[in-house]
Design a protein around this motif. Structure first.
Motif, short mmCIF file in Angstrom:
data_model
loop_
_atom_site.label_atom_id
_atom_site.label_comp_id
_atom_site.label_asym_id
_atom_site.label_seq_id
_atom_site.Cartn_x
_atom_site.Cartn_y
_atom_site.Cartn_z
N UNK A 14 -1.46 0.56 -0.65
CA UNK A 14 -2.92 0.48 -0.52
C UNK A 14 -3.49 1.87 -0.23
N UNK A 15 -2.98 2.50 0.82
CA UNK A 15 -3.58 3.78 1.24
C UNK A 15 -2.96 4.98 0.52
N UNK B 268 -12.97 15.79 -2.28
CA UNK B 268 -12.07 16.24 -1.21
C UNK B 268 -11.51 17.60 -1.60
N UNK B 269 -11.31 18.44 -0.61
CA UNK B 269 -10.74 19.74 -0.93
C UNK B 269 -9.32 19.60 -1.45
N UNK C 40 -7.71 13.43 4.25
CA UNK C 40 -8.48 14.67 4.22
C UNK C 40 -9.54 14.75 5.31
N UNK D 79 2.33 5.49 9.92
CA UNK D 79 2.15 4.26 10.72
C UNK D 79 3.35 4.04 11.64
N UNK E 279 -11.40 6.01 1.67
CA UNK E 279 -11.65 7.45 1.78
C UNK E 279 -11.10 8.21 0.58
N UNK E 280 -10.27 7.55 -0.19
CA UNK E 280 -9.61 8.25 -1.29
C UNK E 280 -10.05 7.77 -2.66
N UNK F 172 -4.37 -6.91 10.32
CA UNK F 172 -4.73 -5.65 11.00
C UNK F 172 -4.28 -4.44 10.18
N UNK F 173 -3.10 -4.58 9.63
CA UNK F 173 -2.57 -3.46 8.85
C UNK F 173 -3.35 -3.30 7.55
N UNK F 174 -3.67 -4.45 6.90
CA UNK F 174 -4.42 -4.37 5.65
C UNK F 174 -5.80 -3.75 5.91
N UNK G 104 1.20 -8.89 11.77
CA UNK G 104 0.49 -7.61 11.61
C UNK G 104 -0.36 -7.56 10.34
N UNK G 105 -0.26 -8.57 9.47
CA UNK G 105 -0.84 -8.46 8.14
C UNK G 105 -2.34 -8.10 8.13
N UNK H 28 3.72 -12.56 6.99
CA UNK H 28 3.15 -11.43 7.73
C UNK H 28 4.18 -10.49 8.30
N UNK I 190 -6.67 -1.64 8.20
CA UNK I 190 -6.50 -0.20 8.44
C UNK I 190 -6.26 0.53 7.11
N UNK I 191 -5.38 -0.05 6.29
CA UNK I 191 -5.05 0.62 5.02
C UNK I 191 -6.24 0.64 4.07
N UNK I 192 -6.99 -0.46 4.08
CA UNK I 192 -8.15 -0.50 3.19
C UNK I 192 -9.18 0.56 3.62
N UNK J 12 -8.55 3.38 4.92
CA UNK J 12 -8.09 4.69 4.44
C UNK J 12 -8.20 4.78 2.92
N UNK J 13 -7.93 3.65 2.26
CA UNK J 13 -8.05 3.64 0.80
C UNK J 13 -9.47 4.00 0.36
N UNK K 151 5.40 -9.21 3.87
CA UNK K 151 4.30 -8.24 3.72
C UNK K 151 4.78 -6.79 3.82
#
Lengths: 222, 762
Positions: A172-173, B48-49, A134, A180, B41-42, B30-32, B27-28, A44, B34-36, B38-39, A48
């Motif tokens: 991922x994002x 998206x404009x 966006x 971040x 949304x894309x 919580x971070x995953x 942090x794993x 972690x 958050x990223x998922x 956002x993912x 990670x």
């Protein structure tokens, strides 16, 4: 279970010594728990973050510092507000070709820029360290023109860098690690010259400090 | 140490537990998480404009005759939003929902992407993409063939372009080709402008100076329903705030009626009678503009025609025939209300009476237009601030007189196919609604052998769709210039798609004001998306292919070069500011320029014909169908949320239609609860709506805003084209299909305001 086993089980004459010893498995549990705990902490905290970000390099290693020495209006010379108040962001090729129609220095990166992009009229696909999703509306005008903030207060000393830093993309994002922040735990503060992290909580925190309110949802999420 | 099964399981669970605890302390997760988030949304299918540089292109909206200024925001090369253009004389920064939805006409799924040639049966929708050369050749071959057969007059062109250079090009093309048959979509101005011509002897377009008026008496005009530039209307302060007073005479509570100071629900079709009832009160109480009438009007008082013949004047006719009690009986408006409206109208400083039902897309009844115009004359507001102006159409489109061959001269000498400009209807320029019947009843070949259609969708908009389709079946060749796959394009033989208004230059003539008529320039906001071509260029190309005098008459290099040449000295102004003004009005000058035989405002429009001092009796406008079989009255209505004409309603606007108008695919019919009770119908009932012209399945919607005995359907639904993705396909009912035209005896215009109908529970 056979018949003799059953008899053995119910025979009252058999003593305690005749039972097999029952050793505690506590140490095994503890040991394995610690393996899991320590292993996951290592994963972690150390593995990670390395796995999460892929490193990319800008198409051209850009020297902000040398440009700052040669322009008259600081950051605003290239990252300007348009007449309608919108912010121009990363300049496009036409802004660069005002000066770099031909190679004017000795930096190989500049030569690469002129031959591969200017000569071919091709836009540079810069990697933006500060691009937001966006669903987020952000107005540079409100912060810079309205609130009088300096560029450095959010972007740090990027204007004085001599090389483009490695772009770390969240696999991922798809956004830059700068959003971040470089501390995976988000503990501690960024260094004096570093850019600030730009997650929603960071916006809210600053707004609370500066305006007394975190702001309403629709201010940023139109 | 022996590891038995029990120990193994315990150790494994402990390891998993330790891992879980450790993970939670890292942090794993919580971070995953958050990223998922956002993912998600894309995801690539999430719209998206585009990121990129913003820019704005100032242009003009061409979706209705309003001609409001627009500012189109672009990101890189893509247009992303249309907004109203501040300081433009039409709209001044405001825009209606249709104008705001304009990008859907550009990027929407109903576009015709290249020239197409029909390969299946007509209307089957089987097409073969062809080159532009081949498409031009398809049309020019057919047109050459007609000329070879000495039948140039059997070419007709139905055009939505009324004014400006494109309209001029179409007129010129048919002229040199040899056909008198330019047919245009009708508007309420057909009757209104002709009423002004009869009374004032002036050709031009009527405009009412709403800006400067303080009292507006509207006979059904959808001033706030999209018939006028919405922003222009909404920008006026209401009477409660010291602004304008609006009285709306209309059988249904429209948005305009709802916003008016007073809504007067007169029986539909009796608006003209009500206007004369009001005139009666004004004359009887001597509250009309006596000075104007005495000095500048003719035919008001009885006149002597020589011998003992007395020519009845307007005054005695109105005093005799339109007593408020009688008018009240016809219109259903209480006598007190007639007196009250008349006194308020007469005593207001700057009052104006206006007409034109809803969006004003039906030509209308001459008598009604005259009656309303007479009210303005009684008020004495002709060519006065806050009154009525007749403005000559801008004459910047001046092409040199073309040479013509014998075939063209012969063709032009033939009578028009629709009967307009004939002995019977000398003052009516176009009578499009008559075309289907004339073709259907013709002996032998259709009088129209080739039909070209641009800027119009006659298969949807002309009343009585079945008979229109039947008549189109008899036309051997139909070519459409529509950028969209509309009903008429689907039914044509070849499609030569035009650009949309956001992809090309085009001059747009807006409604006038005291400051003059505004001529705006639509500019290309984006490059043409598909293999389309400007109608102006296509006309030039077809002319070139036809050769001879026709080619010589269209010697321009391109439409753009013609545009620049036409505006000449004004080109710089119109390209930089976006518009120019023409023919500004100077109040009062009309007094010296009435062009009638008497040189006065003429109440007696048939002066010199004592046997018929007035064209026809000002009575309730006739309606098709018998009361026995069809006890109800069906009226169509226009809404700000529905584009009822051309082109079809865009998906954004279809989203904002109430479910009391359109429920899934079912159109709803408005009926007064009292009438519904008599018919034992309740909200949501499925019923069959029948009229003498057709049938449709609809749902009942109880609405107290519609008069008892009257049922109302919106215009703009019931499309059978525009692709399913457009979202309008097969939704609701096309009210035009349920109604037939009714011919005005004086002008030949279609004056149908409704039709008899019945409802049967399914």
């Amino acid at each position: 279970m056979s018949i003799s086993d059953l008899e053995h089980a119910v025979d009252p004459n058999l003593g305690a010594a005749d039972h097999p010893p029952q050793k505690s498995s506590g140490w095994v549990v503890f040991f394995c728990f610690m393996i899991g705990l320590v292993g996951s902490l290592i994963v972690g905290w150390f593995l990670f973050p390395q796995w999460l970000y892929s490193e990319k390099h800008q198409p051209i290693d850009f020297n902000h510092s040398i440009h700052m020495d040669n322009v008259s209006d600081g950051c605003n010379s290239c990252h300007f507000f348009r007449e309608d108040g919108t912010f121009s962001g990363i300049p496009d090729l036409s802004a660069c070709t005002d000066c770099h129609q031909d190679v004017i220095g000795s930096d190989p990166e500049e030569e690469k820029f002129v031959t591969e992009y200017v000569a071919q009229d091709k836009e540079v696909q810069w990697l933006s360290y500060f691009r937001q999703p966006d669903c987020v509306f952000f107005s540079h005008a409100a912060h810079v023109t309205g609130a009088g903030m300096s560029c450095e207060s959010c972007h740090g000393d990027i204007g004085y860098s001599t090389h483009s830093k490695v772009y770390q993309e969240n696999i991922i994002s798809g956004y830059s690690r700068d959003i971040w922040g470089y501390s995976i735990s988000r503990f501690g503060k960024p260094g004096e010259h570093d850019g600030k992290p730009m997650k929603m909580n960071d916006c809210a925190k600053c707004h609370l400090e500066e305006t007394g309110s975190k702001g309403a949802c629709f201010q940023c999420h139109k | 140490m022996k590891i038995d099964r029990r120990k193994f399981l315990a150790g494994f669970s402990a390891c998993v537990g330790g891992g879980a605890v450790g993970s939670m302390l890292s942090p794993l997760p919580w971070k995953v998480m958050d990223d998922v988030a956002i993912w998600t949304q894309n995801w690539p299918w999430t719209p998206v404009p585009q990121d990129g540089r913003y820019s704005y292109v100032q242009s003009v909206c061409a979706l209705c005759p309003g001609g409001c200024g627009i500012s189109v925001r672009k990101v890189k090369s893509r247009a992303v939003k249309i907004e109203g253009l501040k300081d433009h004389p039409a709209g001044n920064g405001g825009l209606c929902p249709l104008g705001l939805s304009g990008l859907q006409y550009l990027y929407g799924p109903a576009r015709v992407k290249s020239p197409l040639k029909r390969v299946g049966k007509r209307g089957e929708g089987k097409w073969q993409p062809i080159s532009w050369d081949a498409a031009i050749s398809e049309v020019s071959q057919k047109l050459n063939e007609l000329r070879a057969r000495n039948k140039p007059h059997s070419l007709a062109w139905i055009s939505g372009e009324n004014k400006g250079i494109l309209a001029g090009l179409i007129d010129r093309f048919l002229k040199v080709y040899g056909s008198p048959n330019v047919l245009r979509d009708s508007t309420a101005h057909d009757a209104i402008d002709q009423a002004a011509y009869h009374t004032q002897g002036q050709r031009g377009t009527v405009f009412w100076d709403i800006e400067n008026a303080d009292f507006i008496l509207s006979f059904g005009a959808g001033l706030m329903d999209g018939g006028w530039p919405l922003a222009r209307m909404n920008g006026f302060p209401k009477s409660a705030d010291g602004g304008k007073t609006l009285i709306q005479v209309e059988a249904r509570l429209s948005d305009t009626a709802a916003k008016a100071d007073l809504w007067v629900a007169a029986n539909p079709g009796t608006e003209g009678v009500l206007a004369l009832g009001i005139a009666h009160v004004m004359i009887r109480e001597l509250i009309y503009n006596i000075d104007f009438i005495n000095r500048q009007a003719s035919g008001f008082e009885d006149g002597v025609m020589g011998g003992d013949q007395v020519l009845q004047g307007f005054k005695s006719m109105v005093l005799e025939k339109y007593k408020p009690e009688k008018v009240s009986g016809i219109t259903g408006v209480p006598v007190d209300a007639i007196f009250d409206i008349a006194r308020r109208f007469a005593k207001s400083d700057k009052a104006v009476a206006v007409c034109g039902r809803g969006h004003g897309r039906v030509a209308g009844c001459m008598d009604e237009a005259l009656a309303v115009h007479y009210l303005n004359a009684l008020k004495g507001n002709i060519h006065q601030p806050g009154g009525v102006f007749v403005v000559a159409d801008p004459d910047y489109v001046r092409f040199p007189e073309p040479g013509m061959d014998k075939i063209a001269e012969y063709g032009l000498g033939q009578t028009r196919v629709d009967g307009a400009q004939s002995e019977k209807f000398p003052n009516s320029r176009y009578l499009l609604h008559r075309l289907p019947e004339i073709i259907n009843t013709a002996d032998g070949d259709s009088p129209v052998q080739a039909l070209l259609v641009s800027g119009a969708n006659p298969l949807y908009t002309i009343p009585d769709g079945k008979s229109v389709k039947k008549s189109f079946d008899k036309i051997p060749f139909i070519a459409s210039f529509s950028p969209f796959m509309d009903e008429t394009a689907v039914y044509s033989d070849v499609i030569l798609p035009d650009h949309t208004y956001l992809e090309c230059y085009r001059d747009i003539v807006s409604q006038g004001s005291m400051d003059g008529i505004v001529v705006s320039l639509a500019k290309p906001v984006v490059r043409p998306l598909y293999n389309t071509s400007h109608l102006g260029d296509v006309i030039i190309q077809i002319a070139k292919a036809l050769g001879g005098y026709i080619e010589t008459a269209f010697a321009w290099k391109s439409y753009e070069s013609l545009l620049e040449e036409t505006f000449a000295d004004n080109w710089e102004t119109i390209t930089s500011s976006g518009y120019i003004r023409m023919n500004p009005q100077i109040p009062g000058t009309v007094a010296t320029s009435f062009n009638t035989p008497s040189k006065k405002f003429e109440f007696n429009i048939n002066a010199g014909a004592p046997e018929a001092p007035f064209s026809s009796a000002f009575e309730k406008i006739a309606m098709e169908g018998d009361a026995q079989n069809y006890p109800l009255t069906l009226i169509p209505y226009d809404s700000i949320r529905l584009a009822g004409n051309y082109p079809a309603n865009p998906p954004f606007m279809t989203k904002i239609i109430d479910d009391t108008v359109l429920k899934k695919t079912h159109g709803c019919i408005e009926i007064n609860p009292a009438t519904a009770k008599q018919l034992r119908l309740s909200e949501g009932d499925a019923v069959k709506l029948s009229t003498p012209r057709g049938e449709a399945d609809v749902q009942i919607h109880l609405y107290e805003g519609v008069m008892p005995g009257v049922i109302a359907l919106p215009r703009g639904l019931g499309h059978t084209a525009y692709s399913e993705e457009w979202g309008l396909y097969g939704k609701g009912v096309n009210v035009n299909d349920l109604m037939g035209p009714i011919e005005d005896p004086v002008s030949g215009f279609n004056m149908a305001w409704g039709i008899r109908a019945k409802l049967t529970k399914i």
